[in-house]
Design an enzyme around this catalytic site. Structure first.
Site, PDB file in Angstrom:
ATOM      1  CG  ASP A 186      -2.215  -0.714   1.115  1.00  0.00           C
ATOM      2  OD1 ASP A 186      -2.883  -0.642   0.527  1.00  0.00           O
ATOM      3  OD2 ASP A 186      -1.651  -2.377   1.683  1.00  0.00           O
ATOM      4  CB  SER A 187       3.979   2.744   2.136  1.00  0.00           C
ATOM      5  OG  SER A 187       2.575   1.977   3.651  1.00  0.00           O
TER       6      SER A 187
END
Length: 422
Positions: A186-187
């Site tokens: 996600d990051s």
């Protein structure tokens, strides 16, 4: 670390590199909200839309209830939603969609990380949004992207790390693939989303737009897939496979094809990373551990030769490290100009003089006065630095303020609340 201070006094109140940029967030959890957090840290006015609380449902971003909680709210929320203005809207209602379109008309960027097709079903797809604002940059973050056979499938960061190749090369070869205890997929996607948004804004501005009013300029869609973002970090693995059929495998704490770079255990059982893989650095490392014989061997002067002798080199380093404690090892390596560090926990980070000197541990106060530390803002800009102006706000904290800016009077706002839109 300094004493706790009022969150409103932390960081520049105005003047960030993205001051004047208006961003609308229709996202939840990690990838989309992390992308908008980065924009907000550098001055963008981010308005985050959350679902209203109703019945027995708490409403809001599910991240408010993730990981460690304090006074009913996730500690993660303090950082993930910092500097954002949060409003509640029922996007399934016509009135809620009308508010979104009003916001879009005055926004530069919209960031969403819903499953492809969800916004279209709500009547808030690119066709409707671009009609409302042709200069809009719409950043769409999803598991697999807006096209392709898997576009409609749910895709979390863990799936992206798996399909993108990261998990396959992570861990010990004798054990199953490992994951980091973080949401890396996600990051990583969020970083690509910010990069895509800024590039799209550069094009918009070059075609007649600007931050303070977006008059003219071409908008566009930025399509970010979590799987592709992870795959983009896979270095030369594709080239190695396409030319020689080589599949890079797991190799524990070392790194394939680069020697020496590994984790070694000290006499006290601490773990130390030593990266002596540069040619000149390798020689300094060998001299520092008393292995002049290895430092002078011609075949070890370059990386190809060291790869063939990797086990011998690692054994020599481990034997030396195993006779010392971690501080002694790190000090000796620094004196020899060899990159090295203990493997840090979060407690080690908080105690480290380098992190403290760089202001990377920000002290703030939660609403009840409890001190809380947040990570500092990166990267560092010399003229227009980012900062923390306030922590993640309460659900719907900015309803009245944002709606008033859109032209709603108090009676209209109360009607929206009465109808369950807010």
């Amino acid at each position: 670390m300094s004493e706790p201070s009022s969150v409103e006094s932390r960081g520049p109140a105005a003047g960030g590199a993205l001051q004047g940029l208006r961003v609308l967030e229709l996202g939840s959890l990690i990838a989309g909200p992390f992308a908008t957090r980065l924009l907000a840290e550098f001055g963008a006015d981010v308005v985050k839309v959350e679902s209203p609380a109703r019945g027995g449902e708490a409403g809001g971003d599910p991240l408010r209830g993730w990981r460690q909680m304090h006074a009913g709210t996730s500690l993660w929320w303090a950082a993930q939603a910092r500097n954002k203005r949060c409003i509640t809207l029922d996007l399934k209602s016509e009135a809620g969609r009308d508010v979104v379109l009003r916001l879009v008309r005055r926004c530069d960027v919209l960031v969403e990380n819903m499953r492809p097709g969800v916004l279209e079903k709500l009547g808030l797809g690119w066709e409707q949004l671009s009609q409302a604002n042709p200069s809009l940059v719409m950043v769409r973050i999803s598991g697999f992207g807006q096209t392709g056979p898997l576009r409609a499938q749910p895709g979390f960061g863990a799936i992206a790390e798996s399909m993108g190749g990261m998990r396959y090369v992570t861990g010990d070869p004798a054990h199953p693939p490992m994951r980091s205890n973080l949401s890396l997929g996600d990051s990583i996607a969020a970083l690509h989303a910010v990069m895509g948004a800024l590039m799209a804004l550069r094009h918009r501005d070059a075609t007649g737009g600007r931050f303070d009013g977006h008059q003219g300029g071409q908008g566009q869609v930025v399509d970010v897939a979590l799987t592709e973002s992870v795959f983009n970090l896979m270095e030369s693995t594709l080239m190695e496979y396409s030319v020689g059929g080589t599949v890079r495998e797991r190799c524990g704490s070392s790194i394939a094809g680069i020697v020496p770079s590994n984790v070694y255990r000290s006499a006290a059982g601490e773990w130390v990373q030593i990266s002596g893989n540069g040619d000149a650095i390798f020689r300094r490392l060998m001299l520092a551990i008393g292995r002049e014989d290895l430092a002078s061997r011609a075949e070890l002067a370059t990386n190809p030769g060291r790869i063939r002798a990797a086990a011998e080199i690692d054994q020599a380093i481990q034997q030396w490290v195993g006779r010392h404690d971690a501080p002694q090892v790190v000090q000796a390596m620094r004196e020899a100009d060899v990159p090295a560090s203990r493997i840090y926990s979060i407690a080690d980070i908080c105690a480290d003089e380098q992190f403290r000197a760089r202001g990377m541990i920000e002290r703030h106060a939660l609403p009840d006065g409890t001190p809380v530390d947040l990570p500092g803002v990166v990267p560092r800009l010399s003229r227009t630095p980012g900062g923390t102006r306030w922590l993640g706000p309460a659900l719907g904290a900015h309803n009245e303020q944002v709606l008033a800016e859109l032209g709603f009077d108090p009676e209209a706002i109360e009607a929206l609340r009465r109808d369950g839109v807010l």
